[in-house]
Design a protein around this motif. Structure first.
Motif, mmCIF file in Angstrom:
data_model
loop_
_atom_site.group_PDB
_atom_site.id
_atom_site.type_symbol
_atom_site.label_atom_id
_atom_site.label_comp_id
_atom_site.label_asym_id
_atom_site.label_seq_id
_atom_site.Cartn_x
_atom_site.Cartn_y
_atom_site.Cartn_z
ATOM 1 N N GLN A 29 16.215 -18.322 82.429
ATOM 2 C CA GLN A 29 15.255 -18.838 83.403
ATOM 3 C C GLN A 29 14.287 -19.791 82.727
ATOM 4 O OE1 GLN A 29 13.615 -15.057 84.696
ATOM 5 N NE2 GLN A 29 11.740 -15.453 83.547
ATOM 6 N N ALA A 30 13.848 -20.764 83.471
ATOM 7 C CA ALA A 30 12.881 -21.728 82.956
ATOM 8 C C ALA A 30 11.489 -21.362 83.433
ATOM 9 C CB ALA A 30 13.255 -23.132 83.427
ATOM 10 N N GLY A 31 10.488 -21.927 82.752
ATOM 11 C CA GLY A 31 9.113 -21.687 83.184
ATOM 12 C C GLY A 31 8.623 -20.316 82.769
ATOM 13 N N THR A 32 7.653 -19.792 83.501
ATOM 14 C CA THR A 32 7.058 -18.507 83.168
ATOM 15 C C THR A 32 7.198 -17.550 84.330
ATOM 16 O OG1 THR A 32 4.911 -19.258 83.960
ATOM 17 C CG2 THR A 32 5.366 -19.560 81.621
ATOM 18 N N ARG A 44 10.349 -28.403 68.311
ATOM 19 C CA ARG A 44 9.178 -29.261 68.491
ATOM 20 C C ARG A 44 8.129 -28.622 69.401
ATOM 21 N NH1 ARG A 44 11.794 -34.474 71.206
ATOM 22 N NH2 ARG A 44 13.359 -33.950 69.661
ATOM 23 N N HIS A 45 8.468 -27.509 70.068
ATOM 24 C CA HIS A 45 7.505 -26.812 70.920
ATOM 25 C C HIS A 45 6.879 -25.614 70.201
ATOM 26 C CE1 HIS A 45 7.975 -28.692 74.941
ATOM 27 N NE2 HIS A 45 9.098 -29.102 74.385
ATOM 28 N N GLU A 46 7.164 -25.482 68.904
ATOM 29 C CA GLU A 46 6.686 -24.294 68.188
ATOM 30 C C GLU A 46 5.170 -24.291 68.056
ATOM 31 O OE1 GLU A 46 7.239 -22.032 63.868
ATOM 32 O OE2 GLU A 46 8.412 -23.820 64.351
ATOM 33 N N ALA A 47 4.609 -25.404 67.648
ATOM 34 C CA ALA A 47 3.169 -25.454 67.385
ATOM 35 C C ALA A 47 2.393 -25.928 68.612
ATOM 36 C CB ALA A 47 2.904 -26.391 66.207
ATOM 37 N N ALA A 48 1.147 -25.488 68.701
ATOM 38 C CA ALA A 48 0.270 -25.945 69.786
ATOM 39 C C ALA A 48 -0.101 -27.408 69.549
ATOM 40 C CB ALA A 48 -0.984 -25.085 69.827
ATOM 41 N N GLY A 51 -3.685 -29.514 73.464
ATOM 42 C CA GLY A 51 -4.240 -28.494 74.336
ATOM 43 C C GLY A 51 -3.222 -27.505 74.855
ATOM 44 N N ALA A 52 -1.910 -27.767 74.617
ATOM 45 C CA ALA A 52 -0.869 -26.836 75.059
ATOM 46 C C ALA A 52 -0.783 -25.655 74.089
ATOM 47 C CB ALA A 52 0.482 -27.545 75.126
ATOM 48 N N LEU A 58 2.412 -18.328 73.924
ATOM 49 C CA LEU A 58 3.333 -18.286 75.050
ATOM 50 C C LEU A 58 4.137 -16.986 75.055
ATOM 51 C CD1 LEU A 58 4.654 -21.954 75.068
ATOM 52 C CD2 LEU A 58 3.323 -20.854 76.874
ATOM 53 N N ALA A 59 4.587 -16.574 73.896
ATOM 54 C CA ALA A 59 5.370 -15.344 73.798
ATOM 55 C C ALA A 59 4.548 -14.140 74.209
ATOM 56 C CB ALA A 59 5.890 -15.172 72.372
ATOM 57 N N ARG A 60 3.275 -14.117 73.772
ATOM 58 C CA ARG A 60 2.406 -12.994 74.114
ATOM 59 C C ARG A 60 2.142 -12.972 75.621
ATOM 60 N NH1 ARG A 60 -1.490 -14.287 71.063
ATOM 61 N NH2 ARG A 60 -0.781 -13.140 69.227
ATOM 62 N N ALA A 61 1.929 -14.152 76.195
ATOM 63 C CA ALA A 61 1.651 -14.224 77.630
ATOM 64 C C ALA A 61 2.864 -13.827 78.461
ATOM 65 C CB ALA A 61 1.215 -15.642 77.996
ATOM 66 N N ALA A 62 4.039 -14.134 77.960
ATOM 67 C CA ALA A 62 5.261 -13.825 78.707
ATOM 68 C C ALA A 62 5.735 -12.397 78.483
ATOM 69 C CB ALA A 62 6.368 -14.794 78.308
#
Length: 378
Positions: A29-32, A44-48, A51-52, A58-62
């Motif tokens: 699934q995509a998104g949250t 390339r999405h590993e680091a903040a 402001g993202a 993200l892992a903690r929030a999901a």
């Protein structure tokens, strides 16, 4: 069905992965939001940035139990772990041009992701249908009988039924009825009191009671002696066990799963297996097919076995398309066990992080030179 969340619009392998994971009954699934077991993202999405939030946030929030970070377009396949295996990094080579269910690198990534949610290895449609059926029966407490050839995954399927059931937190205990001498099997199954027989220096509750609240797998139950079959029938009927040397029945709450590689109706007709016990065990039948009848499972199983047996200090090799064709061309009379042997040989023989067709040794008999054969005969 387990779910894996993926983030990063540049995750080029996402569409191919979705199909591979669907065959293993894992949803991508995509998104949250939604039930999430693993969070996968591109490197390339590993680091903040900008402001993202970074991957950790993200892992903690999901609520993800594990994170898999994928670097696409790598020179070679590589898998490394951090944080006790909760963070995995996968270097994924460029697509081989093969269909996704034949592409060794994509299959390896799918196996890494699916293993995080304990998904059964599968790619063939028939295996997927069997997994679906097993999941449905797991929601109930009925007795299950799994029939199929040796080495076709009967015990693996039995474990999946247990893990998907309400009894998953209780014990799963397996006993091979063909591997234990007849004079010991009764005491091991039903337990015994102290002094019940010579050498019984203490009491033992037996494995049926040891599986209390859980699942008992009677592997190759067709090999059970006729005398014990009647006692097992009573356990199934009454849900009570009488240990050897005792006059007291003990109630038990256990789910029974039995397996056999024999033609059970023929065993009943030949009076080698009790008809009444057969009907008690065969409440919900499941059948595993030989590996040669589920061709699409071969590549998926090959890469999964590769991950299992590759030593930790050895770079994980990639199966070349030519080697995969050799695997697909074999009839696999020994089923998954034979495939496992071949993969282990390939791990010994391979070089340069590639398993080639030359490394696939189907015939395990060493081929000696003619002169050596002549000397051996003398």
């Amino acid at each position: 069905m387990a779910a894996i969340q993926i983030i990063g619009t540049d995750f080029a392998a996402a569409h191919a992965l979705e199909g591979l994971l669907a065959r293993r009954r894992v949803r991508l699934q995509a998104g949250t939001g939604g039930p999430v077991a693993v969070l996968a993202c591109s490197a390339r999405h590993e680091a903040a940035s900008g402001g993202a939030p970074g991957i950790t946030a993200l892992a903690r929030a999901a609520g993800a139990r594990a994170v898999v970070i994928v670097e696409e377009g790598a020179d070679a396949l590589a898998i490394s772990g951090e944080m006790g295996g909760r963070l995995l990094r996968v270097a994924l080579p460029r697509a081989s041009g093969q269909p996704a269910h034949r592409d060794a690198a994509l299959l390896m990534l799918a196996d890494v992701l699916a293993s995080q949610v304990s998904a059964m290895v599968a790619a063939d449609a028939a295996t997927g249908a069997l997994i679906d059926l097993a999941a449905r029966v797991a929601r109930t407490d009925v007795t299950v009988f799994i029939n199929g050839p040796t080495g076709s995954g009967k015990e693996v399927l039995a474990r999946k039924v247990h893990e998907a059931s309400r009894r998953a937190a209780a014990p799963f205990i397996a006993i091979n009825c063909a591997a234990i001498p007849e004079n010991m099997l009764e005491a091991i199954l039903f337990g015994h009191e102290k002094g019940a027989f010579t050498g019984a220096s203490g009491a033992n509750k037996g494995i049926i009671r040891a599986a209390e609240s859980g699942t008992l797998l009677l592997d190759e139950v067709s090999e059970m002696p006729m005398g014990l079959q009647s006692k097992l029938l009573r356990v199934l009927q009454e849900r009570r066990v009488t240990p050897l040397g005792s006059q007291t029945e003990v109630p038990v709450d256990v789910r029974i799963i039995a397996t056999s590689n024999r033609n059970m109706p023929e065993e009943v007709r030949a009076r080698r297996f009790r008809e009444d016990l057969w009907y008690r065990l065969n409440v919900f039948p499941l059948t595993t097919k030989p590996l040669c009848e589920r061709e699409d499972d071969i590549p998926a199983l090959a890469v999964s076995l590769l991950r299992r047996h590759c030593p930790a200090d050895v770079a994980l090799p990639l199966v070349t398309p030519e080697a995969m064709e050799v695997l697909l061309a074999h009839d696999w009379l020994g089923n998954v066990r034979e495939l496992e042997n071949v993969i282990q040989r390939a791990l010994v023989l391979h070089e340069d992080s590639r398993i080639t067709a030359a490394d696939i040794v189907i015939d395990a008999v060493p081929q000696l030179p003619v002169r050596a054969l002549h000397l051996a005969a003398v």
